[in-house]
Design a protein around this motif. Structure first.
Motif, PDB file in Angstrom:
ATOM      1  N   VAL A  96       0.836  -1.203   0.000  1.00  0.00           N
ATOM      2  CA  VAL A  96       0.000   0.000   0.000  1.00  0.00           C
ATOM      3  C   VAL A  96       0.873   1.256   0.000  1.00  0.00           C
ATOM      4  CG1 VAL A  96      -1.616   1.369   1.381  1.00  0.00           C
ATOM      5  CG2 VAL A  96      -2.018  -1.074   1.045  1.00  0.00           C
ATOM      6  N   LYS A  97       1.885   1.279   0.844  1.00  0.00           N
ATOM      7  CA  LYS A  97       2.777   2.442   0.900  1.00  0.00           C
ATOM      8  C   LYS A  97       3.459   2.658  -0.450  1.00  0.00           C
ATOM      9  CE  LYS A  97       3.810   2.141   5.864  1.00  0.00           C
ATOM     10  NZ  LYS A  97       4.852   1.957   6.899  1.00  0.00           N
ATOM     11  N   ALA A  98       3.911   1.574  -1.058  1.00  0.00           N
ATOM     12  CA  ALA A  98       4.639   1.683  -2.327  1.00  0.00           C
ATOM     13  C   ALA A  98       3.754   2.251  -3.432  1.00  0.00           C
ATOM     14  CB  ALA A  98       5.179   0.305  -2.737  1.00  0.00           C
ATOM     15  N   ILE A  99       2.585   1.651  -3.630  1.00  0.00           N
ATOM     16  CA  ILE A  99       1.738   2.093  -4.753  1.00  0.00           C
ATOM     17  C   ILE A  99       1.142   3.478  -4.493  1.00  0.00           C
ATOM     18  CG2 ILE A  99       1.224  -0.272  -5.456  1.00  0.00           C
ATOM     19  CD1 ILE A  99      -1.501  -0.029  -4.169  1.00  0.00           C
ATOM     20  N   SER A 100       0.859   3.784  -3.230  1.00  0.00           N
ATOM     21  CA  SER A 100       0.270   5.088  -2.922  1.00  0.00           C
ATOM     22  C   SER A 100       1.297   6.207  -3.063  1.00  0.00           C
ATOM     23  CB  SER A 100      -0.336   5.086  -1.516  1.00  0.00           C
ATOM     24  OG  SER A 100      -1.474   4.247  -1.457  1.00  0.00           O
ATOM     25  N   LEU A 101       2.509   5.966  -2.602  1.00  0.00           N
ATOM     26  CA  LEU A 101       3.565   6.971  -2.747  1.00  0.00           C
ATOM     27  C   LEU A 101       3.903   7.197  -4.222  1.00  0.00           C
ATOM     28  CD1 LEU A 101       5.816   5.911   0.245  1.00  0.00           C
ATOM     29  CD2 LEU A 101       4.693   8.136  -0.016  1.00  0.00           C
ATOM     30  N   LYS A 102       3.891   6.124  -4.995  1.00  0.00           N
ATOM     31  CA  LYS A 102       4.128   6.275  -6.433  1.00  0.00           C
ATOM     32  C   LYS A 102       3.006   7.085  -7.076  1.00  0.00           C
ATOM     33  CE  LYS A 102       4.834   3.727 -10.735  1.00  0.00           C
ATOM     34  NZ  LYS A 102       4.884   2.412 -11.400  1.00  0.00           N
ATOM     35  N   ALA A 103       1.766   6.776  -6.709  1.00  0.00           N
ATOM     36  CA  ALA A 103       0.610   7.477  -7.277  1.00  0.00           C
ATOM     37  C   ALA A 103       0.624   8.961  -6.907  1.00  0.00           C
ATOM     38  CB  ALA A 103      -0.683   6.827  -6.790  1.00  0.00           C
ATOM     39  N   LEU A 104       1.180   9.286  -5.739  1.00  0.00           N
ATOM     40  CA  LEU A 104       1.240  10.680  -5.292  1.00  0.00           C
ATOM     41  C   LEU A 104       2.533  11.370  -5.716  1.00  0.00           C
ATOM     42  CD1 LEU A 104      -0.273  10.193  -1.719  1.00  0.00           C
ATOM     43  CD2 LEU A 104      -1.370  11.276  -3.690  1.00  0.00           C
ATOM     44  N   ASN A 105       3.223  10.744  -6.681  1.00  0.00           N
ATOM     45  CA  ASN A 105       4.438  11.333  -7.256  1.00  0.00           C
ATOM     46  C   ASN A 105       5.527  11.569  -6.214  1.00  0.00           C
ATOM     47  OD1 ASN A 105       5.939  12.216  -9.471  1.00  0.00           O
ATOM     48  ND2 ASN A 105       5.333  14.367  -9.185  1.00  0.00           N
ATOM     49  N   GLN A 106       5.768  10.534  -5.414  1.00  0.00           N
ATOM     50  CA  GLN A 106       6.856  10.552  -4.440  1.00  0.00           C
ATOM     51  C   GLN A 106       7.798   9.391  -4.760  1.00  0.00           C
ATOM     52  OE1 GLN A 106       7.299  12.793  -1.840  1.00  0.00           O
ATOM     53  NE2 GLN A 106       5.575  13.936  -2.690  1.00  0.00           N
ATOM     54  N   PRO A 107       8.540   9.470  -5.888  1.00  0.00           N
ATOM     55  CA  PRO A 107       9.311   8.311  -6.361  1.00  0.00           C
ATOM     56  C   PRO A 107      10.388   7.822  -5.403  1.00  0.00           C
ATOM     57  CG  PRO A 107       9.881  10.299  -7.599  1.00  0.00           C
ATOM     58  CD  PRO A 107       8.656  10.628  -6.797  1.00  0.00           C
ATOM     59  N   LYS A 108      11.080   8.725  -4.717  1.00  0.00           N
ATOM     60  CA  LYS A 108      12.141   8.277  -3.806  1.00  0.00           C
ATOM     61  C   LYS A 108      11.577   7.470  -2.640  1.00  0.00           C
ATOM     62  CE  LYS A 108      15.629  11.821  -4.782  1.00  0.00           C
ATOM     63  NZ  LYS A 108      16.482  12.891  -4.220  1.00  0.00           N
ATOM     64  N   ARG A 109      10.478   7.962  -2.067  1.00  0.00           N
ATOM     65  CA  ARG A 109       9.861   7.235  -0.958  1.00  0.00           C
ATOM     66  C   ARG A 109       9.218   5.940  -1.440  1.00  0.00           C
ATOM     67  NH1 ARG A 109       7.124  12.404   2.194  1.00  0.00           N
ATOM     68  NH2 ARG A 109       8.926  12.888   3.530  1.00  0.00           N
ATOM     69  N   ALA A 110       8.626   5.984  -2.628  1.00  0.00           N
ATOM     70  CA  ALA A 110       8.033   4.766  -3.184  1.00  0.00           C
ATOM     71  C   ALA A 110       9.109   3.722  -3.442  1.00  0.00           C
ATOM     72  CB  ALA A 110       7.289   5.095  -4.479  1.00  0.00           C
ATOM     73  N   PHE A 114       9.254  -0.285  -2.438  1.00  0.00           N
ATOM     74  CA  PHE A 114       9.379  -1.349  -3.440  1.00  0.00           C
ATOM     75  C   PHE A 114      10.638  -2.178  -3.208  1.00  0.00           C
ATOM     76  CE2 PHE A 114       6.265   0.996  -6.145  1.00  0.00           C
ATOM     77  CZ  PHE A 114       5.421  -0.079  -6.432  1.00  0.00           C
ATOM     78  N   GLU A 115      11.693  -1.539  -2.701  1.00  0.00           N
ATOM     79  CA  GLU A 115      12.917  -2.285  -2.374  1.00  0.00           C
ATOM     80  C   GLU A 115      12.643  -3.316  -1.281  1.00  0.00           C
ATOM     81  OE1 GLU A 115      15.713  -2.413  -3.825  1.00  0.00           O
ATOM     82  OE2 GLU A 115      16.411  -0.462  -4.560  1.00  0.00           O
ATOM     83  N   VAL A 116      11.834  -2.925  -0.282  1.00  0.00           N
ATOM     84  CA  VAL A 116      11.481  -3.857   0.788  1.00  0.00           C
ATOM     85  C   VAL A 116      10.697  -5.033   0.212  1.00  0.00           C
ATOM     86  CG1 VAL A 116      10.153  -4.170   2.912  1.00  0.00           C
ATOM     87  CG2 VAL A 116      11.482  -2.077   2.581  1.00  0.00           C
ATOM     88  N   LEU A 117       9.701  -4.738  -0.623  1.00  0.00           N
ATOM     89  CA  LEU A 117       8.912  -5.812  -1.239  1.00  0.00           C
ATOM     90  C   LEU A 117       9.791  -6.735  -2.077  1.00  0.00           C
ATOM     91  CD1 LEU A 117       5.576  -4.192  -2.523  1.00  0.00           C
ATOM     92  CD2 LEU A 117       5.838  -5.898  -0.724  1.00  0.00           C
ATOM     93  N   TYR A 118      10.712  -6.131  -2.847  1.00  0.00           N
ATOM     94  CA  TYR A 118      11.572  -6.917  -3.731  1.00  0.00           C
ATOM     95  C   TYR A 118      12.504  -7.830  -2.933  1.00  0.00           C
ATOM     96  CZ  TYR A 118      14.468  -7.809  -7.889  1.00  0.00           C
ATOM     97  OH  TYR A 118      15.140  -8.397  -8.935  1.00  0.00           O
ATOM     98  N   SER A 119      12.941  -7.350  -1.783  1.00  0.00           N
ATOM     99  CA  SER A 119      13.813  -8.179  -0.939  1.00  0.00           C
ATOM    100  C   SER A 119      13.060  -9.374  -0.373  1.00  0.00           C
ATOM    101  CB  SER A 119      14.404  -7.345   0.201  1.00  0.00           C
ATOM    102  OG  SER A 119      13.398  -6.970   1.140  1.00  0.00           O
ATOM    103  N   ARG A 120      11.732  -9.238  -0.260  1.00  0.00           N
ATOM    104  CA  ARG A 120      10.912 -10.334   0.269  1.00  0.00           C
ATOM    105  C   ARG A 120      10.398 -11.262  -0.828  1.00  0.00           C
ATOM    106  NH1 ARG A 120       6.875  -7.166   4.553  1.00  0.00           N
ATOM    107  NH2 ARG A 120       8.513  -6.130   5.792  1.00  0.00           N
ATOM    108  N   HIS A 121      10.068 -10.677  -1.968  1.00  0.00           N
ATOM    109  CA  HIS A 121       9.442 -11.446  -3.050  1.00  0.00           C
ATOM    110  C   HIS A 121      10.002 -10.984  -4.392  1.00  0.00           C
ATOM    111  CE1 HIS A 121       6.540 -12.710  -0.006  1.00  0.00           C
ATOM    112  NE2 HIS A 121       6.329 -11.434   0.264  1.00  0.00           N
ATOM    113  N   GLN A 122      11.183 -11.449  -4.745  1.00  0.00           N
ATOM    114  CA  GLN A 122      11.812 -11.026  -5.995  1.00  0.00           C
ATOM    115  C   GLN A 122      11.045 -11.582  -7.184  1.00  0.00           C
ATOM    116  OE1 GLN A 122      16.116 -11.137  -5.989  1.00  0.00           O
ATOM    117  NE2 GLN A 122      16.157 -11.787  -8.131  1.00  0.00           N
ATOM    118  N   ASN A 123      10.592 -10.707  -8.074  1.00  0.00           N
ATOM    119  CA  ASN A 123       9.883 -11.141  -9.275  1.00  0.00           C
ATOM    120  C   ASN A 123       9.967 -10.037 -10.337  1.00  0.00           C
ATOM    121  OD1 ASN A 123       7.338  -9.396  -9.248  1.00  0.00           O
ATOM    122  ND2 ASN A 123       7.202 -10.335  -7.221  1.00  0.00           N
TER     123      ASN A 123
END
Length: 244
Positions: A96-110, A114-123
């Motif tokens: 939720v944090k990743a997609i919402s921050l991206k949608a609100l044009n906060q790429p660095k925070r997003a 996404f890095e956290v998600l990728y470390s858990r579920h690489q795909n």
């Protein structure tokens, strides 16, 4: 005697409050289930908000934030769970944090989320989001790592949706990665546009209707072969005077 009566009144009051709270919780649980059946997003949010007040839990909070985000209410979603990077967050909360921050044009925070998600579920899908955000935040070399992984691991059935046109459309995920590779190639070496065009042409071979890749190709070709009028305007920057 008065003390005993007072104690009884307090006890009855607590019992009544407990019963009322339990009844309210059962009511909103039933209300929540009914709203889910009906597909009423406003009702679902209302029920979850009441349940989270009556009996707070991380799971309810994360679910409420997800419902907000899924309804494009991204600010409300982040107000519910915050924007901080927290390793103890559930996968749902990080998503939720990743997609919402991206949608609100906060790429660095997003990107952090996404890095956290990728470390858990690489795909490949998460690799694409990382590559896209790294391009936006000026990390082309880091983006290339994710792009190479994505091209190597994206399967034919994987699609990615784009929304720059009025009518959304999907392309093969591998084509989307090749388009990004072309953009990164250009950013890293603006003097060799052919390298970038090669990747974008490869993306268009996979899907000739890839509109965004077509637009990028047109832009790159225009830079490679600028119109004559544009070339005349650029000439003075060389320091040579035009002949009168």
């Amino acid at each position: 005697m008065k003390k005993i009566v007072f104690a009884l009144i307090i006890s009855v009051s607590f019992i009544g409050t407990a019963q009322t709270k339990t009844e309210l919780q059962k009511h909103y649980e039933a209300f929540y289930n009914e709203m889910r059946v009906q597909g009423d997003v406003i009702g679902i949010i209302n029920a979850l908000t009441h349940l989270n007040v009556l009996s707070p839990s991380t799971e309810r909070r994360d679910t409420l934030a997800y419902v907000y985000a899924n309804d494009n209410q991204h600010m409300q979603a982040l107000n519910t769970i915050g924007i901080e990077k927290n390793d103890t967050d559930s996968d749902l909360a990080v998503q939720v944090k990743a997609i919402s921050l991206k949608a609100l044009n906060q790429p660095k925070r997003a990107l952090e989320q996404f890095e956290v998600l990728y470390s858990r579920h690489q795909n490949p899908y998460l690799a694409y989001e990382l590559a896209d955000l790294k391009i936006q935040t000026g990390e082309p070399n880091g983006a290339l790592i994710n792009i190479d992984y994505g091209i190597a691991n994206a399967t034919d059935d994987m699609k990615y949706a784009f929304y720059e046109r009025q009518q959304p459309y999907e392309v093969p995920l591998k084509a989307a990665f090749l388009h990004l590779k072309g953009l990164v190639s250009y950013n890293l070496n603006k003097d060799n546009i052919d390298i970038a065009l090669a990747s974008i042409n490869e993306a268009l071979q996979l899907d000739p209707n890839f509109n965004l890749a077509s637009l990028s190709k047109q832009a790159l070709e225009a830079r490679k072969n600028p119109p004559a009028a544009e070339a005349k305007e650029v000439a003075p920057t060389t320091g040579k005077k035009k002949k009168q």
